[in-house]
Design a protein around this motif. Structure first.
Motif, mmCIF file in Angstrom:
data_model
loop_
_atom_site.group_PDB
_atom_site.id
_atom_site.type_symbol
_atom_site.label_atom_id
_atom_site.label_comp_id
_atom_site.label_asym_id
_atom_site.label_seq_id
_atom_site.Cartn_x
_atom_site.Cartn_y
_atom_site.Cartn_z
ATOM 1 N N GLN A 143 0.862 -0.943 -0.007
ATOM 2 C CA GLN A 143 -0.061 0.171 0.075
ATOM 3 C C GLN A 143 0.948 1.389 -0.057
ATOM 4 N N HIS A 144 1.834 1.380 0.773
ATOM 5 C CA HIS A 144 2.934 2.258 0.611
ATOM 6 C C HIS A 144 3.585 2.599 -0.959
ATOM 7 N N GLY A 145 3.552 1.370 -1.595
ATOM 8 C CA GLY A 145 4.125 1.721 -2.889
ATOM 9 C C GLY A 145 3.181 2.359 -3.789
ATOM 10 N N GLU A 146 1.856 2.389 -3.460
ATOM 11 C CA GLU A 146 0.813 3.357 -4.185
ATOM 12 C C GLU A 146 1.123 4.656 -3.668
ATOM 13 N N THR A 147 1.330 4.846 -2.245
ATOM 14 C CA THR A 147 1.287 6.143 -1.764
ATOM 15 C C THR A 147 2.458 6.944 -2.417
ATOM 16 N N MET A 148 3.603 6.277 -2.537
ATOM 17 C CA MET A 148 4.766 6.377 -3.045
ATOM 18 C C MET A 148 4.461 7.068 -4.324
ATOM 19 N N LEU A 149 3.779 6.250 -5.323
ATOM 20 C CA LEU A 149 3.432 6.576 -6.768
ATOM 21 C C LEU A 149 2.593 7.936 -6.688
ATOM 22 N N GLN A 150 1.742 8.103 -5.793
ATOM 23 C CA GLN A 150 0.957 9.264 -5.573
ATOM 24 C C GLN A 150 1.797 10.370 -5.402
ATOM 25 N N THR A 151 2.684 10.510 -4.626
ATOM 26 C CA THR A 151 3.796 11.456 -4.413
ATOM 27 C C THR A 151 4.620 11.728 -5.592
ATOM 28 N N MET A 152 5.038 10.596 -6.383
ATOM 29 C CA MET A 152 5.739 10.849 -7.601
ATOM 30 C C MET A 152 4.891 11.386 -8.731
ATOM 31 N N GLU A 153 3.801 11.221 -8.840
ATOM 32 C CA GLU A 153 2.713 11.815 -9.695
ATOM 33 C C GLU A 153 2.642 13.231 -9.449
ATOM 34 N N LEU A 154 2.528 13.498 -8.127
ATOM 35 C CA LEU A 154 2.458 15.147 -7.878
ATOM 36 C C LEU A 154 3.547 15.602 -8.022
ATOM 37 N N ALA A 155 4.609 15.205 -7.804
ATOM 38 C CA ALA A 155 6.040 15.590 -8.029
ATOM 39 C C ALA A 155 6.600 15.699 -9.447
ATOM 40 N N ARG A 156 5.898 14.938 -10.286
ATOM 41 C CA ARG A 156 6.136 14.777 -11.725
ATOM 42 C C ARG A 156 7.561 14.072 -11.653
ATOM 43 N N LEU A 157 7.718 12.958 -11.174
ATOM 44 C CA LEU A 157 8.795 12.182 -11.137
ATOM 45 C C LEU A 157 8.878 11.247 -12.233
ATOM 46 N N ALA A 414 -2.402 1.417 -9.746
ATOM 47 C CA ALA A 414 -1.059 1.521 -8.758
ATOM 48 C C ALA A 414 -1.216 0.640 -7.595
ATOM 49 N N THR A 415 -2.294 -0.143 -7.442
ATOM 50 C CA THR A 415 -2.725 -0.923 -6.307
ATOM 51 C C THR A 415 -2.355 -2.312 -6.432
ATOM 52 N N ARG A 416 -1.654 -2.881 -5.771
ATOM 53 C CA ARG A 416 -1.104 -4.403 -6.046
ATOM 54 C C ARG A 416 -2.315 -5.336 -5.844
ATOM 55 N N ALA A 417 -2.287 -6.267 -6.570
ATOM 56 C CA ALA A 417 -3.487 -7.271 -6.865
ATOM 57 C C ALA A 417 -3.861 -7.881 -5.375
ATOM 58 N N ARG A 418 -2.807 -8.010 -4.654
ATOM 59 C CA ARG A 418 -2.921 -8.475 -3.269
ATOM 60 C C ARG A 418 -4.074 -7.741 -2.447
ATOM 61 N N VAL A 419 -3.938 -6.602 -2.579
ATOM 62 C CA VAL A 419 -4.669 -5.578 -2.018
ATOM 63 C C VAL A 419 -6.110 -5.079 -2.623
ATOM 64 N N ALA A 420 -6.077 -5.244 -3.799
ATOM 65 C CA ALA A 420 -7.249 -4.728 -4.571
ATOM 66 C C ALA A 420 -8.370 -5.807 -4.719
ATOM 67 N N THR A 421 -8.975 -6.238 -3.529
ATOM 68 C CA THR A 421 -10.045 -7.159 -3.602
ATOM 69 C C THR A 421 -11.423 -6.383 -3.801
ATOM 70 N N ALA A 422 -12.252 -7.080 -3.867
ATOM 71 C CA ALA A 422 -13.741 -6.401 -3.914
ATOM 72 C C ALA A 422 -14.281 -6.171 -2.635
ATOM 73 N N THR A 423 -13.668 -6.578 -1.504
ATOM 74 C CA THR A 423 -14.231 -6.014 -0.266
ATOM 75 C C THR A 423 -13.234 -5.005 0.331
ATOM 76 N N PHE A 424 -12.262 -4.607 -0.232
ATOM 77 C CA PHE A 424 -11.344 -3.802 0.529
ATOM 78 C C PHE A 424 -11.961 -2.110 0.316
ATOM 79 N N ARG A 425 -11.620 -1.498 1.367
ATOM 80 C CA ARG A 425 -12.292 -0.154 1.474
ATOM 81 C C ARG A 425 -11.179 0.851 1.743
ATOM 82 N N ASN A 426 -11.054 1.639 0.968
ATOM 83 C CA ASN A 426 -10.270 2.830 1.095
ATOM 84 C C ASN A 426 -11.101 4.077 1.405
ATOM 85 N N TRP A 427 -10.583 5.110 2.129
ATOM 86 C CA TRP A 427 -11.310 6.185 2.508
ATOM 87 C C TRP A 427 -10.474 7.587 2.512
#
Length: 446
Positions: A143-157, A414-427
Motif C-alpha cells: 500500500q505504501h508503494g501506491e502512496t509513493m506513486l501518488q507522491t511521484m505523480e504530484l511531483a512529476r517524477l 497502482a494498487t497491488r493485486a493482493r490489496v485490490a480485493t472486491a471487499t477492500f475499503r479505502n477512504w
C-alpha cells in the motif's frame, strides 16, 4: 508505538506457508526498491507537497512497521531502533510534520530496511509464520508503494523503469478483451432488487482482510442502475467544456466553497490545452481512459449534472460481486483466479487502460473495470459495519469513522493485486485529488 505482548502464530504454518510468505516478502521488497531506487538522495529527501511524506520517510516507515509487527509482535523481541518509533509512527507524526522530524536519509533508510528484513527472516526461521501478521506486513508495504506513486505523480517524477506490460494499443480481443465503441461511462446496467452480502468473511476460514471489511453481513437493496464502466476522459471533458465547473446548482455548498477557494477548473493534472500529467510525462488526453485525480466533490457534481448520483458502497459491492444465479457473492468480480488479464492492477503499465479493455474481468451484473484502473468514489461515509471489532489495532480504521471521510472502492492501476480485493475499503476526505480516483454513476431503477 503500540504496546502489546508477543503474539504467537494463530495457526500451525506448513513449509509451503513459510515459503509463500518469504516469497511474497521478497517480491514486495524488490518492487519497492525498483520503485524508488533510481531517485537520488535529494529527490527522496524532499517534501514535494505538504500533502505527502518525503519518499524516504515512507521507506523508514515501512521498515519500522515491519519491525513492530513481524519481529516485536510476532517474536517478542525489542525494536531494532526504539529511537525511531515516534518518527515513523503515522499518528504521532502526521504528514504535514514529517519533513521536520529526524528521519533517516537514503542510505540509512535502505540499511534500516535490510536490517529489519534480516530480523524478520530470522524470526520466521525460528518460529514459522503467522498468516495474518505477515500478510499485514506484506500488504502494508504494498500500500505504501501506491502512496509513493501518488507522491511521484504530484511531483512529476519519472517512472522507475520500463513498464512490466506494454500499453494496450490493440483494443480488440488481443488486448485481453473486446471493447464496445462509444463507451463513455453513461451507459447503465440494472441490478435487480433483492438480498446480497457485503464484506469479508472470517479470517480463520477465508484468509486475511482488514477489520473494516468485516463482518460479512446481509443487505437488502432496491433495484438500481449503475455505470457499466467508469466515466471516461471524453465524457468528463464534455462536462468541463459545458460549464460544469461554473454551474452552481450542480455543486453542494461545501463543494462550491472548496472549488472557489482553490480555483478548481478541471481534474488535477489536466492542462488547458487538452493534455494531462502522468508521472513526468505530459500526454494528450486519451478519450477512452477513465478520468482520474478527481475529488468526491467533482464526482458528485458530475453525477448531479446528469440526473444521477454516486453509488452507495453496498450498491457498488453488489454490482461487483453478487451472482444472482448462485445467490452468493463472488470472490472477485470475475469469480476465481488471479487478476492477470482481468484487471489493470500492480502498476504494470504506470497508468490506466481504456475502459472496457478487460472484459474477462466482468462482474455478473455486466459492469466492467470494477477492480483496477481507478479507485471509485462512493456516496457512503466511512463507518464500521454492524458488529465491527477493531483488530489488530484501533488506529487502522476506527479513528477515521464518521462523516468526514468518503469510501472509495476497487483499487487502481497502482494498487497491488493482493490489496485490490472486491471487499477492500479505502477512504479519504471529499476534497482530496492525489488518489488515483475516478467514479461511476448510479440511479434508482424506474
Amino acid at each position: 508505538m503500540k504496546d502489546f505482548p508477543s503474539m504467537p502464530s494463530q495457526t500451525a504454518a506448513s513449509t509451503s506457508d513459510v515459503d509463500a510468505v518469504v516469497h511474497a516478502l521478497t517480491e514486495t521488497r524488490a518492487r519497492t526498491r525498483v520503485l524508488v531506487g533510481h531517485l537520488d538522495e535529494a529527490t527522496l529527501d524532499r517534501v514535494h507537497t505538504p500533502l505527502m511524506s518525503p519518499l524516504v520517510w515512507d521507506l523508514g516507515h515501512i521498515a519500522a512497521f515491519e519491525d513492530l509487527w513481524a519481529v516485536r509482535a510476532f517474536a517478542g523481541e525489542p525494536l531494532l531502533r526504539e529511537d525511531l518509533a515516534q518518527v515513523y509512527d503515522a499518528f504521532e507524526t502526521p504528514r504535514a510534520d514529517r519533513g521536520d522530524v529526524p528521519y533517516l536519509r537514503r542510505r540509512e533508510a535502505f540499511d534500516y530496511l535490510d536490517a529489519v528484513r534480516e530480523r524478520t527472516l530470522a524470526a520466521i526461521a525460528r518460529r514459522g509464520v503467522d498468516p495474518l501478521l505477515h500478510e499485514l506486513v506484506i500488504r502494508h508495504e504494498q500500500q505504501h508503494g501506491e502512496t509513493m506513486l501518488q507522491t511521484m505523480e504530484l511531483a512529476r517524477l519519472p517512472a522507475p523503469a520500463d513498464a512490466l506490460d506494454p500499453p494496450l494499443v490493440d483494443r480488440g480481443a488481443g488486448s485481453g478483451a473486446a471493447r464496445s465503441p462509444g463507451v463513455g461511462g453513461l451507459e447503465l446496467v440494472t441490478v435487480a432488487a433483492g438480498p446480497a452480502t457485503v464484506g469479508a468473511g472470517p479470517v480463520a476460514t477465508e484468509g486475511f482482510s482488514y477489520d473494516n471489511e468485516r463482518p460479512r453481513h446481509p443487505v437488502g437493496l432496491a433495484a438500481f442502475r449503475i455505470g457499466r464502466t467508469p466515466i471516461t476522459n471524453a465524457t468528463f471533458l464534455t462536462f468541463v467544456e459545458g460549464g460544469g465547473y461554473e454551474r452552481r446548482e450542480w455543486w453542494s455548498r461545501e463543494a462550491w466553497a472548496w472549488k472557489e477557494e482553490h480555483d478548481i477548473e478541471r481534474p488535477s493534472g489536466w492542462t488547458t490545452d487538452g493534455r494531462e500529467w502522468r508521472l513526468d510525462s505530459c500526454v494528450p488526453l486519451d478519450p477512452d481512459k477513465p478520468v482520474v485525480h478527481v475529488s468526491w466533490f467533482e464526482a458528485d457534481a458530475f453525477a448531479r449534472a446528469h440526473g444521477a448520483r454516486l453509488p452507495t458502497e453496498a450498491e457498488w459491492e453488489k454490482a461487483a460481486t453478487w451472482d444472482h444465479a448462485t445467490g452468493a457473492a463472488r470472490r472477485h468480480p470475475w469469480g476465481e483466479g488471479d487478476a492477470r488479464g482481468r484487471a489493470n492492477v500492480d502498476w504494470r503499465r504506470y497508468g490506466t487502460a481504456p475502459v472496457g479493455a478487460y472484459a474477462a474481468g466482468a462482474a455478473p451484473s455486466g459492469c466492467l473495470g470494477m477492480v483496477g484502473d481507478v479507485w471509485e468514489w462512493t456516496a457512503s461515509e466511512f463507518r464500521g459495519y454492524p458488529g465491527f471489532v477493531a483488530d489488530p489495532y484501533r488506529e487502522y480504521s476506527e479513528v477515521f469513522y464518521g462523516p468526514d471521510y468518503r469510501v472509495l472502492r476497487g483499487g487502481s492501476w497502482a494498487t497491488r493485486a493482493r490489496v485490490a480485493t472486491a471487499t477492500f475499503r479505502n477512504w479519504d476526505y471529499p476534497q482530496r485529488r492525489q488518489i488515483f480516483a475516478g467514479f461511476r454513476i448510479a440511479k434508482d431503477a424506474p
